[in-house]
Enzyme design. Sequence first.
Site: not given
Length: 478
Positions: A115, A199, A234, A291
Amino acid sequence: MKKILVANRGEIALRVMRTVKKMGIKTVAIYSDVDRKSPHVAFADEAVCIGSAPSNQSYLLGDKIIEVAKKLNVDGIHPGYGFLSENASFSEKVNKNGIIFIGPKPKAIQIMGSKLAAKEAVKAYGIPMVPGIDEAVTDVNYAKEVARKIGYPILIKASAGGGGKGMRIVYKEEDLEEQMNRAISEAESAFGDGAVFIEKYVASPRHIEIQILADNKGNTIHLFERECSIQRRHQKVVEEAPSSVLTSELRYEMGEAAVKVAKACDYRGAGTVEFLLDENKNFYFLEMNTRLQVEHPVTEMITGIDLVEQQIRIARDEKLAFNQGDVTIKGHALELRVYAEDSLNNFAPSIGILDTYKVPKGTNIRVDDGFEEGMEIPIYYDPMIAKLIVFGQSREEAIELMKQAINDYQIKGIETTLPFGKFVFNHEAFTSGDFDTHFVKKYYTSQALSAQYKQEAEIAARLALYAYLKEKQVLKTC
């Protein structure tokens, strides 16, 4: 390509092989000993046992898979999703052995697999990102300094991996150190990489992703969005295309941003760029999945484009046969992931035998699965049994068809997420389109599901009584 090995199992292996066969290409399946009788094994032209049940002794054995591919004169390897699909090292080894990896270049996988590296790659393209820092954090005091600057709540995230692992929400400074240590520990355990970053936590986000296709000739287009906000732990459970909240202007902006992300890493093949959308319709880059996505069928339904076919054509160095202006949205599609989980018991795993397994059939109903009646759900892999996909000319029509399809899906022997799906598609928040990623936390409990069951039972009883009294009245008249 004359022969393709599918380096996966279950529903995705079967789904890929159907397209491969449609294109007149031979198929090779691999399987672990516990999957010996799986439908994908029977469907393939050739099948090879790759090892014992645990994935690290079978489906994750990249060198052994390449060895099998070379022995059987395979031209290409399709990784599906999961397992080795986002393993840059495996992709590179496949190519070095003279076999085509049906997916992006190793460098793109590597960049987007982190990330932090992904954020660095797209920074120059002016793509909106959630406020935070784009570097790994290990010092708690520095983390506190950053958190004060961007404001609580914050989100601590693992740089590698996903699925909610290595992720912690922190609402106040006194909790930061403990939550940060937990996130680092979990990331190290799950991904072998303890790097985390910070973040701003977007409080009421929607999870919107954009499907892209890119060939080797410099053409990159997007195939619109998928709404993936209904999640548990999640992880996505319900997906739809298009999103009910995007305007045509916002759709255009997000599509353009997704194309820029793909170009930032010289992407090739099919990929997905994920964004968070806040309550003010501001969107932020989240990550890119290099993918095929689990939820790709809803995009296929609304565009009429077979994404696996496009992956293969791009891997064969063909130019995209259409441009951005040729692709349009037609109708609405929904997908429910049918997991072997107990909806009434906090989605606990439900392992056992499929004593009854009958899928719904009909126009605009699609079931991608990898199981048959009598089979056992193994404990070694992801608990997804199938994906139930429906298409309607409108969102309302698709919802009604999905509810009918859920009612017609017969599974006995284990518990599944079908009841949860019924709860979602009946809920006013979903039908109105007014929901976010906190849908489960806000609305769903086992008691709420039980209440829905009770209400349905009462309605059914009243209908039965009405029918009985009507029939009795008719008999009296006679």
